[in-house]
Design a protein around this motif. Structure first.
Motif, PDB file in Angstrom:
ATOM      1  N   ARG A 247       0.830  -1.209   0.000  1.00 34.64           N
ATOM      2  CA  ARG A 247       0.000   0.000   0.000  1.00 34.64           C
ATOM      3  C   ARG A 247       0.870   1.267   0.000  1.00 34.64           C
ATOM      4  NH1 ARG A 247      -3.149  -3.945   1.928  1.00 34.64           N
ATOM      5  NH2 ARG A 247      -5.429  -3.765   1.699  1.00 34.64           N
ATOM      6  N   GLU A 248       1.977   1.232   0.709  1.00 32.48           N
ATOM      7  CA  GLU A 248       2.873   2.401   0.686  1.00 32.48           C
ATOM      8  C   GLU A 248       3.419   2.652  -0.715  1.00 32.48           C
ATOM      9  OE1 GLU A 248       4.498   1.746   5.279  1.00 32.48           O
ATOM     10  OE2 GLU A 248       5.832   1.516   3.563  1.00 32.48           O
ATOM     11  N   GLN A 249       3.786   1.588  -1.417  1.00 34.61           N
ATOM     12  CA  GLN A 249       4.296   1.756  -2.775  1.00 34.61           C
ATOM     13  C   GLN A 249       3.209   2.261  -3.712  1.00 34.61           C
ATOM     14  OE1 GLN A 249       7.551   1.413  -3.379  1.00 34.61           O
ATOM     15  NE2 GLN A 249       7.140   2.241  -5.424  1.00 34.61           N
ATOM     16  N   LYS A 250       1.986   1.859  -3.498  1.00 34.43           N
ATOM     17  CA  LYS A 250       0.881   2.377  -4.303  1.00 34.43           C
ATOM     18  C   LYS A 250       0.743   3.884  -4.121  1.00 34.43           C
ATOM     19  CE  LYS A 250      -2.145  -1.649  -4.702  1.00 34.43           C
ATOM     20  NZ  LYS A 250      -3.495  -2.199  -4.371  1.00 34.43           N
ATOM     21  N   ILE A 251       0.838   4.361  -2.892  1.00 36.58           N
ATOM     22  CA  ILE A 251       0.720   5.799  -2.638  1.00 36.58           C
ATOM     23  C   ILE A 251       1.843   6.562  -3.330  1.00 36.58           C
ATOM     24  CG2 ILE A 251       0.784   7.551  -0.813  1.00 36.58           C
ATOM     25  CD1 ILE A 251      -0.519   5.509   1.050  1.00 36.58           C
ATOM     26  N   ILE A 252       3.072   6.047  -3.224  1.00 33.83           N
ATOM     27  CA  ILE A 252       4.213   6.731  -3.851  1.00 33.83           C
ATOM     28  C   ILE A 252       4.065   6.745  -5.372  1.00 33.83           C
ATOM     29  CG2 ILE A 252       6.710   6.616  -4.185  1.00 33.83           C
ATOM     30  CD1 ILE A 252       6.939   5.510  -1.356  1.00 33.83           C
TER      31      ILE A 252
END
Length: 580
Positions: A247-252
């Motif tokens: 999910r963090e990579q999706k936000i970035i």
């Protein structure tokens, strides 16, 4: 092309050079030959130094010291790239391995069933049993050590004595110590596989009787509640971290295109999971009754009943019919009906098992960098200095909306997203850390291609030498040969053309001078031509004495034995050259 002709042409070209040019050519040839010799010697030495192969690996400290002593005794170069690994040049690796193995080295390495290759006379059954135990442990250690995550494995077996009584038989046990490679770990399937492997190799051994620990002494794959909980906790934590990173990579990935890059966005996601699994069973009854089965039984009888013989038992009854003994029977009619109907109430039985992990709540914290623009000086012109500008509330709300949609935020579940805007500080990497990173990058990515880089470097150097030294020199030599050819033949033709042009101009000048001075036809044209030519040659002698001398020499060679005026002309030109 004939080699002799080529050599003769080169020799002739070399002989035409002057002393300085001969020195330059000789120095160039010597330099190129010396560079090629140095290159050959250097590459041969580096290849001989760098072409090493593994002699022994996974050695103990004692065995490694003995092997090194033997290599030093045999004057064999070696190197130790990492712990417990010894490398030698590849041309002697097999010879040294055989010679060192003949000495019984390494001694502490695991041995297998090769122990029985040589028979010992006088060996007792106890000795044979010990050798069998060592061989079995060594084979199992090799097998476990062949797994990719395992670096070193040691297997110890406890085999009890056989007993004739079943009640007194004891199951064998095993203990395994594994040392894993850095950054690797054994999964639950691999742990169960190792236990099943060892238990299957020993008769009557059960997998639960195999103890497996790592180099830190931690039990792996134990059947106790603590081990099961530890494995379950590790699996749950791994799953949680994996989902959060996704999910963090999706936000970035969503924000970086218009924020200005991945380094200008920081996102952290926390997911609260419920790992408790629930199973439920439900039965649902249908209120509508359904006929399951129906049974009908009917009986019907009509007519008289059969006669019954009666009388006094005895001889008279047995002899024949006796009057007055006949039975008086009346007619009979019988009917019977039985109907049985069974009804069934339908029901539905369903069994439901909960998910591995249920999301209870998701929280996300996002920090983005602001905007930058060039400062304006007093005259209204932009400068190189940047000015930081905070992002507006509309931008932050848009970012928050994008984050919610990217990671699937559910407001009813209590999920929360926080977006803040701060100015990012540029962190300066320490010089030592930067150098270590560069060295690590070079050792990992560039070292395998060192030989290719050497060949490329040699090719570039040879290309530069060819373009900067050999090509200009060859062009200079060609120009020099052309100049000689022009001095030998075309110069005379050019001089003749210039002479014709000069005569024509002198005639015009003579006619003009005659008209101005009123000189008649008695004027000596040859003397005027002679004087003008002499003056022209004198000026040429002052400007280009060497070329004029070559021209005179050529004229003398061609006009040898001609009229005296030419000899007189050569004499006066030589005097003009000396005066110039």
């Amino acid at each position: 092309m004939d080699l002799k002709v080529l050599v003769s042409q080169l020799v002739g070209l070399f002989e035409k050079l002057n002393k300085s040019q001969k020195i330059i050519v000789g120095a160039t040839i010597v330099g190129v030959v010396a560079f090629l010799l140095f290159l050959v010697v250097y590459t041969s030495k580096t290849s001989s130094r760098g072409d090493y192969k593994v002699l022994f690996d996974s050695l103990s400290a004692a065995d490694a010291s003995l092997v090194i002593q033997q290599l030093e005794k045999d004057n064999i170069p070696y190197r130790i790239p990492r712990d417990n690994v010894i490398e030698v040049p590849k041309d002697v690796v097999y010879k040294e391995r055989i010679s060192i193995a003949a000495l019984g080295l390494p001694r502490e390495s695991s041995v297998g069933f090769e122990l029985f290759d040589s028979q010992e006379f006088g060996a007792t059954s106890f000795d044979q049993n010990v050798k069998f135990l060592r061989a079995l442990e060594g084979e199992l250690s090799r097998t476990v050590q062949s797994l990719s995550p395992v670096e070193i494995a040691n297997v110890n077996l406890a085999l009890p004595k056989e007993s004739l009584f079943v009640s007194k038989q004891v199951s064998p046990t095993a203990s395994i110590v594994v040392s894993l490679y850095e950054g690797r770990m054994l999964s639950s399937k691999q742990i169960r596989g190792i236990k099943n492997l060892v238990s299957a190799a020993v008769p009557r051994m059960k997998p639960e009787n195999v103890a497996l620990i790592n180099a830190e002494g931690e039990e792996l794959g134990g059947d106790g509640d603590t081990s099961v909980l530890n494995e379950m906790s590790a699996m749950q934590m791994k799953y949680k971290n994996k989902e959060e990173r996704k999910r963090e990579q999706k936000i970035i990935n969503v924000l970086s295109p218009f924020i200005g890059g991945d380094e200008r966005v920081v996102a952290k996601v926390t997911i609260e999971y419920d790992f408790s699994q629930r199973s439920s069973t439900s039965e649902v009854y249908d209120p509508e009754s359904v006929v399951r089965s129906e049974q009908t039984i009917e009986e019907k009888r009509e007519g008289s009943s059969p006669k019954e013989i009666g009388g006094v038992p005895g001889a008279v009854s047995n002899i024949g019919p006796v009057q007055g003994l006949e039975s008086q029977s009346s007619g009979e009619k019988y009917e019977k009906s039985n109907v049985s109907t069974n009804y069934e109430i339908s029901k539905t039985v369903s069994s439901t098992k909960g998910e591995f992990a249920t999301i209870k709540r998701v929280t996300a914290a996002v920090v983005v960098d602001g905007k930058y623009k060039n400062k304006i000086d007093e005259d209204g012109n932009p400068t190189d200095e940047l000015e930081y500008i905070d992002r507006g509330e509309s931008d932050l709300e848009a970012i928050s909306s994008l984050v919610e949609q990217a990671i699937g935020i559910n407001i009813q579940r209590g999920d929360l997203v926080t977006v803040r805007n701060f100015q990012f500080e540029v962190l300066k990497v320490p010089r030592e850390q930067m150098s270590s990173k560069i060295n690590g990058f070079v050792s990992v990515y560039l070292s395998p291609f060192s030989e290719i880089f050497k060949l490329l470097l040699v090719g570039v150097i040879l290309f530069i030498v060819y373009k900067k030294l050999i090509t200009p020199f060859a062009e200079r030599m060609l120009e020099f040969s052309k100049e000689e050819d022009e001095m030998e033949r075309p110069v005379l033709e050019l001089a003749e053309e210039e002479e014709d042009d000069l005569i024509e101009r002198v005639q015009k000048m003579r006619k003009k001078v005659e008209d101005q001075l009123g000189v008649g036809e008695n004027f000596n044209e040859e003397e005027l031509k002679y004087d003008v030519l002499l003056e022209k040659v004198r000026s040429l002698a002052e400007e280009k004495p060497e070329e004029l001398a070559s021209l005179v020499q050529a004229l003398l060679d061609e006009e040898l034995g001609g009229p005296d005026p030419m000899s007189d002309l050569a004499r006066k030109m030589s005097e003009a050259t000396e005066k110039g």
